[in-house]
Every structure is written in structure tokens, then in C-alpha cells.
Design an enzyme around this catalytic site. Structure first.
Site, PDB file in Angstrom:
ATOM      1  N   LEU A 150     -27.454 -22.605 -16.095  1.00  0.00           N
ATOM      2  CA  LEU A 150     -27.847 -23.859 -15.036  1.00  0.00           C
ATOM      3  C   LEU A 150     -27.412 -25.214 -14.863  1.00  0.00           C
ATOM      4  O   LEU A 150     -27.547 -25.951 -14.012  1.00  0.00           O
ATOM      5  CB  LEU A 150     -29.431 -23.834 -15.210  1.00  0.00           C
ATOM      6  N   GLU A 152     -24.788 -28.447 -17.523  1.00  0.00           N
ATOM      7  CA  GLU A 152     -24.364 -28.519 -19.063  1.00  0.00           C
ATOM      8  C   GLU A 152     -24.173 -30.323 -19.040  1.00  0.00           C
ATOM      9  O   GLU A 152     -24.073 -30.836 -18.203  1.00  0.00           O
ATOM     10  CB  GLU A 152     -22.901 -28.125 -19.191  1.00  0.00           C
ATOM     11  N   THR A 154     -23.892 -33.677 -22.267  1.00  0.00           N
ATOM     12  CA  THR A 154     -23.232 -34.080 -23.544  1.00  0.00           C
ATOM     13  C   THR A 154     -23.737 -33.385 -24.775  1.00  0.00           C
ATOM     14  O   THR A 154     -22.885 -32.887 -25.514  1.00  0.00           O
ATOM     15  CB  THR A 154     -23.506 -35.590 -23.633  1.00  0.00           C
ATOM     16  N   ALA A 156     -26.220 -30.697 -24.678  1.00  0.00           N
ATOM     17  CA  ALA A 156     -26.750 -29.408 -24.384  1.00  0.00           C
ATOM     18  C   ALA A 156     -26.364 -28.760 -23.265  1.00  0.00           C
ATOM     19  O   ALA A 156     -25.803 -29.243 -22.311  1.00  0.00           O
ATOM     20  CB  ALA A 156     -28.466 -29.624 -24.347  1.00  0.00           C
ATOM     21  N   ASP A 265     -39.093 -40.955 -18.132  1.00  0.00           N
ATOM     22  CA  ASP A 265     -37.930 -40.677 -17.375  1.00  0.00           C
ATOM     23  C   ASP A 265     -38.273 -39.850 -16.248  1.00  0.00           C
ATOM     24  O   ASP A 265     -37.920 -38.864 -15.958  1.00  0.00           O
ATOM     25  CB  ASP A 265     -37.206 -40.000 -18.416  1.00  0.00           C
TER      26      ASP A 265
END
Length: 474
Positions: A150, A152, A154, A156, A265
Site C-alpha cells: 500500500l 512505503e 523512510t 516503514a 497530525d
């Protein structure tokens, strides 16, 4: 024999005679019989509880008679000794007699029998509980099958996966571990916070898998996010749906804030949506528990477009209002189909804010001149503009709610809990305020999504089309 006496006793209970005398006389007789049987059993007579013969391997004898040490008793002997030591509670006796729930044994008989409640089974230790879950398959990477990638980042990679235990779809957030640094602090925060959050509008953390090379977080899988939903409906949502999504966002956030947890966030990419329309807060990597003593946090949080002006100006002392500014920006974006303040730099972001809401002064925002960044930028003196001119699809209540969230002074912003009671949500009815934390708003039959005006034929983007979803999960 004992079963017959019990039947006689129960029959006497059912007679229509004065209740107090019948209970006392019957209990007196039963108590005497019960004590005799209990004593006879303790004297090693071969009579099991309630008249049953005990198993041969469980016969009782003294350890010294057999020549065995107490610590070397066979399992059968240890079992029988535990049975001898058992005490019966009022609840035990009542169940054996099948008494009605409104009948209780008199206290004096309990005292006479010296009946004490048996010790409750002790809860499993943390280590035992982990071992038990591991036997089932939790905490093991082989329990899950990776399907599609789904996204990618830095630290994970996120995969769509399937659980072999339940056959349900899951989201696998695989965090790479650097041996020098260990697990990223964002991953530690996310795990520590999510494992204690149980709410219908917060993504569920199902499992945690730790290996030498990675830390994998197993989440419930949701089909889309709010950004993708907006894209698919042509950025033209039904105002009824805006209200339902807004209520769910506030509901999940109020749950977090009540527990002193800041998300920090909020943005459409971090609001996941399933095929039912349930909206859930996700990506708690930057979330923070506010119960720690210090009030100073990093100001490098929240995507620029949803970052409040006090944080943009360098403030590191903030609380739950940091999230409420982002809620206002998301509300506007759902109602209009476009981001409210799409700045590319901090200075541009502040410029867009001041141009719409007016350049702040000490009168409109006490303490603003204390920020060195505010003095350095030397912004033009803008006058505030009516929000209705920019969000004409919002009704009067919607504009009032929006303006209550987009306030310069953080402590003046409306809280999530107060916003839930705003008149803007009156049309949803009263029952939405009475739901349990884990109950979906769609468990109420009167709550249903409507077809969006910009609807393109499918509720959500099909897997494999367009960009990978949830880029913001890192």
C-alpha cells in the site's frame, strides 16, 4: 440419598406456607445434614460430594502413611486434598438448590456453617497471557499473509494482508529496525497509545509482531481514507455526509482528548473510511500523551496545511486545541472540496491564514507580538473576510462551528466535546449522543449516508488503481 433430601427440601420451599418459618426450619434441617456429610467426607469415608462415589485414583490418605513426602503426592491425591479444603459460599448452595434469585440464605446460617467464598481464580500473569496468545497464533508473522503493497516510507512499509486466524483483511505496518537505534520513537508512541484506545472511530490495533529486523503493527483494514473519498466523489460531497463524517471525527477526537492524548497530525489522509462509511482516526505516530509533566513539545508536527498559526510561529506549549484547528480545516475541505490553507512554506501558510482571517493584533490575539517570527515576517494588515463567502454550502450553524474552530487564540477554540453538542448536528437526532464508545454511529437506523452529488459510480477506488492509499501513514 442427598439428592432425594435436596428434592424434598426444594419441594418444601414451594409450599404456600408462611415463608419465614419454612425457610428457617428447612435450612436448619439441611444445614445439619450438610455438616454431617461434610464431616464424614473429611474423615476419609468413601463418599463423594452430593452422594457420588469418588474416583478410585482420588482416594484420600495421609502422605506419611504411604511413605511419600508431601511434595511427592500423586496428582490424584493432590486433587482430592484440594477438594477436602473447599468451602462453599451462599451462592454455591443457592445454585445447588436451584433457589429463586430473590431468595437469600439468612446470615446466621452462613455464620453457623462458616461458609466463606472460595478464592477466585487468579488472573493470568502477563507472561502466561502472552504464552496463551502465542499458542493461538498472535504475535507470529506466519499468521498473516501479505497481499498488496500500500505504501512505503523512510521507516516503514504498509501492506494489505489477511489473517489466517480470522480470514479478515488487515493492514500490516512493517517498521524496519536499525540495530544502532532500535525502534523509532514514533512506533513506540503509536503502540503504547493505540493499545489503550478502544473506540468505534479509532483504528484498532489487532496484533504486534517483534522480530530482530522489524516491528509489525497489525491494524484493522479500511478501504479508503477521506482524501481518497473526496477525490472519488469529485470533491463534491453531500452536506449530509459532511455532517456525519464531521461528527465521527469529533467523536473519536473527544475520546482521545478526554484521555489527555493529542493526535497532532490530523489530515484527510489519516482519517480512514470503510465501505460502511465509518470514519476512524489513524496514524498515531506523532500522537502524544499530555499527562507528562512538561508542556513543551516539538513544533514540527501536523502537515503544514492543517497546522495552527501558534505552532507555525514556533509555539511549543500547546494542548488539545492544536487538533481543533485541524478539524476546522478538514471541515472546510469537506464542504468546499479544496484545502483551506494550501501553503508550501511556513511564511506562505501564515500569509494565507492572515489574508482570510485578518492579520492578528494584540487585541485579537494577545501575545502574538512576542513571537519573533511574527515580527520578522512583517505581514500586511489584512482585514478578516466572512467565511460564508468562501464556504457558501455551509448553513448558518456550519459557519458558526467553523469559525469557532479557526480562532487564533488556542484556548478560545471550541473543544471536541463541546463541538459534538453544537446545533450543527441537531439534525442527526439525540440518540447519537447516547452511543457506547465502541458502538458505530451507523448502528442507528436513522443514520445513513446519502449519494454524493459528485458520485462517480463506485463508493471507493478499487485496489490497484491510481496512487497507493495512506501515504501519510509514515
Amino acid at each position: 440419598m442427598i439428592m432425594n433430601k435436596m428434592k424434598n427440601f426444594k419441594r418444601r420451599f414451594s409450599l404456600s406456607v408462611p415463608r419465614t418459618e419454612t425457610i428457617e426450619e428447612s435450612l436448619a434441617e439441611f444445614t445439619e445434614q450438610f455438616n454431617q456429610l461434610h464431616n464424614r467426607r473429611n474423615e476419609n469415608l468413601q463418599l463423594g460430594p452430593l452422594g457420588r462415589d469418588p474416583p478410585q485414583e482420588c482416594s484420600t490418605f495421609s502422605p506419611t502413611d504411604s511413605g511419600e513426602e508431601p511434595g511427592q503426592l500423586s496428582p490424584g491425591v493432590q486433587f482430592q486434598r484440594r477438594q477436602n479444603q473447599r468451602r462453599f459460599s451462599m451462592e454455591d448452595v443457592s445454585k445447588r438448590l436451584s433457589l429463586p434469585m430473590d431468595i437469600r440464605l439468612p446470615q446466621e446460617f452462613l455464620q453457623k456453617l462458616q461458609m466463606e467464598s472460595p478464592d477466585l481464580p487468579k488472573p493470568l500473569s502477563r507472561m502466561s497471557r502472552r504464552a496463551s496468545l502465542s499458542d493461538i497464533g498472535f504475535g507470529k508473522l506466519e499468521t498473516y499473509v501479505k497481499l498488496d503493497k500500500l505504501g512505503e516510507g523512510t521507516y516503514a512499509t504498509v501492506f494489505k494482508g489477511r489473517s489466517k486466524l480470522t480470514e479478515n483483511l488487515v493492514a500490516l505496518k512493517e517498521i524496519r529496525l536499525e540495530h544502532e537505534e532500535g525502534a523509532p520513537c514514533t512506533a513506540i508512541r503509536e503502540v503504547s497509545l493505540l493499545k489503550n484506545l478502544k473506540h468505534a472511530n479509532i483504528v484498532t490495533l489487532h496484533d504486534l509482531i517483534h522480530t530482530d529486523r522489524s516491528l509489525t503493527l497489525v491494524f484493522e483494514y479500511l478501504d479508503s481514507d477521506l482524501k481518497q473519498y473526496l477525490d472519488h466523489c469529485g470533491n463534491l460531497m453531500s452536506m449530509h455526509n459532511v455532517k456525519i463524517f464531521m461528527f465521527q471525527l469529533l467523536r473519536g477526537l473527544a475520546y482521545c482528548h478526554h484521555r489527555k492524548i493529542l493526535h497532532r497530525d490530523l489530515k484527510p489522509q489519516n482519517l480512514l473510511i470503510n465501505e460502511r462509511g465509518e470514519l476512524k482516526l489513524a496514524d498515531f505516530g506523532l500522537a502524544r500523551a499530555k499527562s507528562v509533566p512538561t508542556k513543551t513539545y516539538s513544533n514540527e508536527v501536523v502537515t503544514l496545511w492543517y497546522r495552527p498559526p501558534d505552532v507555525l510561529l514556533g509555539s511549543t506549549e500547546y494542548s488539545t486545541p492544536i487538533d481543533m484547528w485541524g478539524v476546522g480545516c478538514i471541515h472546510y475541505e469537506m464542504a468546499t472540496g479544496r484545502p483551506l490553507f494550501p501553503g508550501s512554506t511556513v511564511k506562505e501558510e501564515l500569509h494565507l491564514i492572515f489574508r482570510l482571517l485578518g492579520t492578528p493584533t494584540e487585541e485579537t490575539w494577545p501575545g502574538v507580538t512576542a513571537f519573533s517570527e511574527f515580527r520578522t515576517y512583517s505581514f500586511p494588515c489584512y482585514l478578516p473576510q466572512p467565511l460564508i463567502n468562501h464556504a457558501p454550502r455551509l448553513d448558518t450553524d456550519g459557519i458558526h462551528l467553523l469559525s469557532s474552530l479557526l480562532l487564533y487564540e488556542s484556548k478560545s477554540r471550541m473543544s471536541a466535546e463541546a463541538a459534538l453538542s453544537h446545533s450543527y448536528f441537531r439534525s442527526l437526532g439525540e440518540r447519537v449522543h447516547q452511543l457506547e464508545d465502541t458502538a458505530s454511529i451507523f448502528s442507528l437506523k436513522e443514520i445513513q449516508l446519502q449519494k454524493d452529488p459528485g458520485y462517480r459510480g463506485l463508493a471507493f477506488q478499487q485496489p490497484g488503481r491510481g496512487k497507493n492509499r495512506r501515504q501519510s501513514i509514515f
